[in-house]
Scaffold this active site. Structure first.
Site, mmCIF file in Angstrom:
data_model
loop_
_atom_site.group_PDB
_atom_site.id
_atom_site.type_symbol
_atom_site.label_atom_id
_atom_site.label_comp_id
_atom_site.label_asym_id
_atom_site.label_seq_id
_atom_site.Cartn_x
_atom_site.Cartn_y
_atom_site.Cartn_z
ATOM 1 N N LYS A 131 1.990 -3.959 6.749
ATOM 2 C CA LYS A 131 2.416 -3.937 5.336
ATOM 3 C C LYS A 131 3.936 -3.782 5.246
ATOM 4 O O LYS A 131 4.603 -4.449 4.456
ATOM 5 C CB LYS A 131 1.717 -2.798 4.580
ATOM 6 C CG LYS A 131 0.231 -3.008 4.394
ATOM 7 C CD LYS A 131 -0.056 -4.164 3.441
ATOM 8 C CE LYS A 131 -1.513 -4.551 3.388
ATOM 9 N NZ LYS A 131 -1.783 -5.840 2.786
ATOM 10 N N SER A 150 0.833 -1.208 0.000
ATOM 11 C CA SER A 150 0.000 0.000 0.000
ATOM 12 C C SER A 150 0.858 1.245 0.000
ATOM 13 O O SER A 150 1.989 1.237 0.528
ATOM 14 C CB SER A 150 -0.849 -0.038 1.274
ATOM 15 O OG SER A 150 -1.419 1.216 1.512
ATOM 16 N N TYR A 178 -1.992 -1.147 10.930
ATOM 17 C CA TYR A 178 -2.224 -1.686 9.582
ATOM 18 C C TYR A 178 -1.007 -1.430 8.686
ATOM 19 O O TYR A 178 -0.473 -2.339 8.049
ATOM 20 C CB TYR A 178 -3.484 -1.057 8.963
ATOM 21 C CG TYR A 178 -3.574 -1.278 7.474
ATOM 22 C CD1 TYR A 178 -3.841 -2.539 6.949
ATOM 23 C CD2 TYR A 178 -3.347 -0.227 6.570
ATOM 24 C CE1 TYR A 178 -3.898 -2.749 5.570
ATOM 25 C CE2 TYR A 178 -3.403 -0.428 5.197
ATOM 26 C CZ TYR A 178 -3.667 -1.693 4.700
ATOM 27 O OH TYR A 178 -3.713 -1.899 3.344
HETATM 28 P P1 NAD Z 1 -10.986 -6.887 1.124
HETATM 29 O O1 NAD Z 1 -11.185 -6.872 2.598
HETATM 30 O O2 NAD Z 1 -12.147 -6.604 0.257
HETATM 31 O O3 NAD Z 1 -10.373 -8.292 0.683
HETATM 32 C C1 NAD Z 1 -9.552 -9.060 1.525
HETATM 33 C C2 NAD Z 1 -10.107 -10.478 1.505
HETATM 34 O O4 NAD Z 1 -9.258 -11.305 2.300
HETATM 35 C C3 NAD Z 1 -11.511 -10.590 2.068
HETATM 36 O O5 NAD Z 1 -12.329 -11.316 1.159
HETATM 37 C C4 NAD Z 1 -11.331 -11.363 3.387
HETATM 38 O O6 NAD Z 1 -12.455 -12.172 3.662
HETATM 39 C C5 NAD Z 1 -10.078 -12.163 3.094
HETATM 40 N N1 NAD Z 1 -9.247 -12.503 4.265
HETATM 41 C C6 NAD Z 1 -8.792 -11.692 5.238
HETATM 42 N N2 NAD Z 1 -8.020 -12.377 6.098
HETATM 43 C C7 NAD Z 1 -7.974 -13.653 5.638
HETATM 44 C C8 NAD Z 1 -7.336 -14.834 6.084
HETATM 45 N N3 NAD Z 1 -6.582 -14.855 7.184
HETATM 46 N N4 NAD Z 1 -7.524 -15.978 5.377
HETATM 47 C C9 NAD Z 1 -8.299 -15.994 4.257
HETATM 48 N N5 NAD Z 1 -8.914 -14.888 3.795
HETATM 49 C C10 NAD Z 1 -8.758 -13.748 4.478
HETATM 50 O O7 NAD Z 1 -9.773 -5.888 0.809
HETATM 51 P P2 NAD Z 1 -9.263 -5.323 -0.581
HETATM 52 O O8 NAD Z 1 -9.617 -3.891 -0.651
HETATM 53 O O9 NAD Z 1 -9.635 -6.241 -1.655
HETATM 54 O O10 NAD Z 1 -7.693 -5.391 -0.329
HETATM 55 C C11 NAD Z 1 -6.913 -6.495 -0.711
HETATM 56 C C12 NAD Z 1 -5.493 -6.276 -0.222
HETATM 57 O O11 NAD Z 1 -5.011 -5.040 -0.728
HETATM 58 C C13 NAD Z 1 -5.371 -6.182 1.296
HETATM 59 O O12 NAD Z 1 -4.181 -6.837 1.691
HETATM 60 C C14 NAD Z 1 -5.269 -4.702 1.544
HETATM 61 O O13 NAD Z 1 -4.565 -4.418 2.721
HETATM 62 C C15 NAD Z 1 -4.522 -4.240 0.315
HETATM 63 N N6 NAD Z 1 -4.756 -2.816 0.006
HETATM 64 C C16 NAD Z 1 -6.042 -2.370 -0.149
HETATM 65 C C17 NAD Z 1 -6.267 -1.014 -0.412
HETATM 66 C C18 NAD Z 1 -7.667 -0.479 -0.536
HETATM 67 O O14 NAD Z 1 -7.853 0.735 -0.400
HETATM 68 N N7 NAD Z 1 -8.677 -1.293 -0.838
HETATM 69 C C19 NAD Z 1 -5.188 -0.120 -0.539
HETATM 70 C C20 NAD Z 1 -3.896 -0.629 -0.402
HETATM 71 C C21 NAD Z 1 -3.689 -1.979 -0.125
HETATM 72 N N1 UFG Z 2 -12.505 11.523 3.398
HETATM 73 C C1 UFG Z 2 -13.501 12.404 3.761
HETATM 74 N N2 UFG Z 2 -14.654 11.903 4.285
HETATM 75 C C2 UFG Z 2 -14.867 10.559 4.448
HETATM 76 C C3 UFG Z 2 -13.835 9.670 4.074
HETATM 77 C C4 UFG Z 2 -12.660 10.187 3.567
HETATM 78 O O1 UFG Z 2 -13.339 13.620 3.621
HETATM 79 O O2 UFG Z 2 -15.926 10.167 4.948
HETATM 80 C C5 UFG Z 2 -11.253 12.057 2.793
HETATM 81 C C6 UFG Z 2 -10.008 11.759 3.599
HETATM 82 O O3 UFG Z 2 -9.802 12.745 4.577
HETATM 83 C C7 UFG Z 2 -8.940 11.740 2.493
HETATM 84 C C8 UFG Z 2 -9.688 11.199 1.284
HETATM 85 O O4 UFG Z 2 -11.066 11.414 1.546
HETATM 86 O O5 UFG Z 2 -8.523 13.050 2.208
HETATM 87 C C9 UFG Z 2 -9.464 9.708 1.050
HETATM 88 O O6 UFG Z 2 -9.749 9.002 2.234
HETATM 89 P P1 UFG Z 2 -9.903 7.407 2.264
HETATM 90 O O7 UFG Z 2 -10.268 7.025 3.660
HETATM 91 O O8 UFG Z 2 -10.806 6.968 1.181
HETATM 92 O O9 UFG Z 2 -8.446 6.897 1.867
HETATM 93 P P2 UFG Z 2 -7.024 7.166 2.558
HETATM 94 O O10 UFG Z 2 -6.178 7.877 1.561
HETATM 95 O O11 UFG Z 2 -7.156 7.766 3.890
HETATM 96 O O12 UFG Z 2 -6.489 5.675 2.781
HETATM 97 C C10 UFG Z 2 -6.682 4.636 1.831
HETATM 98 C C11 UFG Z 2 -6.794 3.301 2.558
HETATM 99 C C12 UFG Z 2 -5.483 2.974 3.219
HETATM 100 C C13 UFG Z 2 -4.384 2.975 2.188
HETATM 101 C C14 UFG Z 2 -4.345 4.317 1.481
HETATM 102 C C15 UFG Z 2 -3.335 4.277 0.362
HETATM 103 O O13 UFG Z 2 -7.812 3.367 3.540
HETATM 104 O O14 UFG Z 2 -5.554 1.701 3.761
HETATM 105 O O15 UFG Z 2 -5.625 4.605 0.922
HETATM 106 O O16 UFG Z 2 -3.550 3.183 -0.448
HETATM 107 F F1 UFG Z 2 -3.218 2.784 2.795
#
Ligand code: NAD
Ligand code: UFG
Length: 339
Positions: A158, A130, A154
Site C-alpha cells: 500500500k 489503508s 501487505y
Molecule cells: P476483497 O478481497 O473483497 O476485494 C478485492 C477484489 O479484487 C476481489 O474481488 C478479488 O477477486 C479482486 N482481485 C484481486 N487481485 C486482482 C487482480 N490482480 N486482478 C483482478 N481482480 C483482482 O477486498 P476488499 O475488502 O473489498 O478491499 C478492497 C481494497 O481495499 C483492497 O485493495 C484492500 O487492500 C483495500 N482495503 C481493505 C480493507 C478492509 O479491511 N477490507 C482495509 C483497508 C484497505
Molecule cells: N480481533 C480479535 N479476535 C479476532 C480478530 C480480531 O480479538 O478473531 C481484534 C484484533 O486484535 C483487533 C481488532 O479485533 O484489536 C480488529 O482486528 P481486525 O483483524 O478486524 O482488523 P485490524 O485492525 O487488525 O486490521 C484491519 C485490516 C488491515 C487494515 C486495517 C486498517 O485487516 O488490512 O484494518 O484498515 F490495514
C-alpha cells in the site's frame, strides 16, 4: 462515460458499484475472482432492480488487472472516465507467508493499470489505501499528514503504491489522484445480498463474530485484554461499508474538479474496543457470541482511529451509520447467506 472498478466484485467494490449505479453512473468491473464470486454481479443487479437499467449501466470483465491486453480491450471498448483501483490481496498474515504473491499482485496490477490509463489518456484515479500505512501512530486521532510506515508486506504494498502515485503525479500534474485510507470496514448492504464473506476461517473481527453468532464457529478469541485501553481490548475505527462506498462517490466528484493529488482518511473518528463490538453484536443477535481472552496477536496495535474532518471539509463526506447498524447488517448478511 464509465467508471472502471478493478476488484469490483469484492467486498468494498460491490457496495461501491451499487452506490455508483444508484447515483446514475455507468460502471465497468474487472475482477479475476481470486477473492470473490461471479454471482456477486447478479446480487448487484437484484439490489438495483427497478431503479437502474442494469444491462445498459453495467459491464463485467472476468480477468486479471495484470493482463495488459485485457485492460487495453476494456479501455478501447468502454469510454472510461475514471478508475477506482480496489483489486489487490489484503490479508496481513498471509502476506507474511507469501510476500512475493502480494508484491506481484498488488504492485504489478497497479503498474499495468497506470500504463494502460496513460496510453488511453485517462488520468483520474481513486486508490484503495489503508490505515495500515500509519504503522504505529504516535498519537490519536490520526491525521493525513502523520508519518507513514509499514510493518508487513501487505502494508508495504500500500505504501509503495502510494509512493508510486505521488511520483507519477510529480512527473505529470495533469493526473487527478485520490488516495483513500480506509480504517476498519464492517457491515453489509441493507438487502443482505452482499457483504463480507471470506474463504476459510476469518482473520478479521466482524466476520469471525458473525460466524460465531450463526453457529458456524464455536467461540471468539479476543486477542489480548491487557492493552492500555478502557477495557484492555484493542480499539479500532469501524466504518460501515456503505458509508465507505459513498466516500468513493465523493472522491469521483472530487476528481471531476481537477483536484490534483489528495489524501483522505475514511473513518468515523470514533474508536470502539473489541468488547464494545461483541456487546453491540450480542444485543442484535440475542447474546450468541461466546468469547474468551487469549494472547495478543503479534503485530497488533492497541488503538487506531481517524480524524476524518478533511474528507468532510474537502469532499463533504461523513460516515452516517452507527455501530448498531454495522452489527445488524453484518448479522443479517450472515443469516441470509448461512450455508
Ligand atoms: P476483497 O478481497 O473483497 O476485494 C478485492 C477484489 O479484487 C476481489 O474481488 C478479488 O477477486 C479482486 N482481485 C484481486 N487481485 C486482482 C487482480 N490482480 N486482478 C483482478 N481482480 C483482482 O477486498 P476488499 O475488502 O473489498 O478491499 C478492497 C481494497 O481495499 C483492497 O485493495 C484492500 O487492500 C483495500 N482495503 C481493505 C480493507 C478492509 O479491511 N477490507 C482495509 C483497508 C484497505
Ligand atoms: N480481533 C480479535 N479476535 C479476532 C480478530 C480480531 O480479538 O478473531 C481484534 C484484533 O486484535 C483487533 C481488532 O479485533 O484489536 C480488529 O482486528 P481486525 O483483524 O478486524 O482488523 P485490524 O485492525 O487488525 O486490521 C484491519 C485490516 C488491515 C487494515 C486495517 C486498517 O485487516 O488490512 O484494518 O484498515 F490495514
Amino acid at each position: 462515460m464509465s467508471i472502471l472498478l478493478t476488484g469490483g466484485l469484492g467486498y468494498i467494490g460491490s457496495h461501491t458499484a451499487v452506490e455508483l449505479l444508484e447515483a446514475g453512473e455507468r460502471v465497468v468491473v474487472v475482477d479475476n475472482l481470486s477473492n470473490s464470486k461471479k454471482e456477486v454481479a447478479d446480487k448487484i443487479k437484484e439490489i438495483v432492480k427497478g431503479k437502474v437499467d442494469f444491462d445498459k449501466q453495467f459491464s463485467l470483465y472476468i480477468g486479471d488487472v495484470r493482463d495488459e491486453k485485457l485492460l487495453s480491450k476494456i479501455f478501447e471498448k468502454e469510454k472510461i472516465e475514471s478508475v477506482v483501483h480496489f483489486a489487490g490481496l489484503k490479508a496481513v498474515g498471509e502476506s507474511c507467508k507469501i510476500p512475493l504473491e502480494y508484491y506481484k499482485n498488488n504492485i504489478d496490477s497497479t503498474l499495468v493499470l497506470l500504463d494502460v490509463m496513460k496510453k488511453f489518456d485517462v488520468k483520474n484515479l481513486v486508490f484503495s489505501s489503508s490505515a495500515t500505512v500509519y504503522g504505529r501512530a504516535k498519537s490519536m486521532p490520526i491525521y493525513e499528514d502523520f508519518p507513514t510506515s509499514a510493518t508487513n508486506p501487505y502494508g508495504k504494498t500500500k505504501l509503495f503504491i502510494e509512493n508510486i502515485l505521488m511520483d507519477l503525479y510529480e512527473s505529470d500534474k495533469t493526473w487527478n489522484i485520490v488516495l483513500l485510507r480506509y480504517f476498519n470496514p464492517i457491515g453489509a448492504h441493507d438487502s443482505g445480498l452482499i457483504g463480507e464473506d471470506p474463504n476459510g476461517i476469518p482473520n478479521n473481527l466482524m466476520p469471525y463474530i458473525s460466524r460465531v453468532a450463526s453457529g458456524k464457529l464455536e467461540c471468539l478469541s479476543i486477542f489480548g485484554n491487557d492493552y492500555p485501553t478502557k477495557d484492555g481490548t484493542g480499539v479500532r475505527d469501524y466504518i460501515h461499508v456503505v458509508d465507505l462506498a459513498n466516500g468513493h462517490l465523493c472522491a469521483i466528484k472530487k476528481l471531476r474538479t481537477n483536484c490534483g493529488l489528495k489524501i483522505y482518511n475514511l473513518g468515523t473518528g470514533v474508536g470502539y474496543s473489541v468488547l464494545d463490538i461483541v456487546n453491540a453484536f450480542n444485543e442484535v443477535c440475542g447474546g450468541k457470541v461466546k468469547y474468551k481472552f487469549v494472547e495478543r496477536r503479534p503485530g497488533d496495535i492497541d488503538v487506531c482511529y481517524a480524524c476524518a474532518d478533511k474528507a468532510f471539509k474537502e469532499m463533504g463526506w461523513k460516515a452516517k451509520r452507527d455501530l448498531k447498524n454495522m452489527c445488524q447488517t453484518s448479522y443479517n448478511f450472515e443469516m441470509k447467506n448461512k450455508k
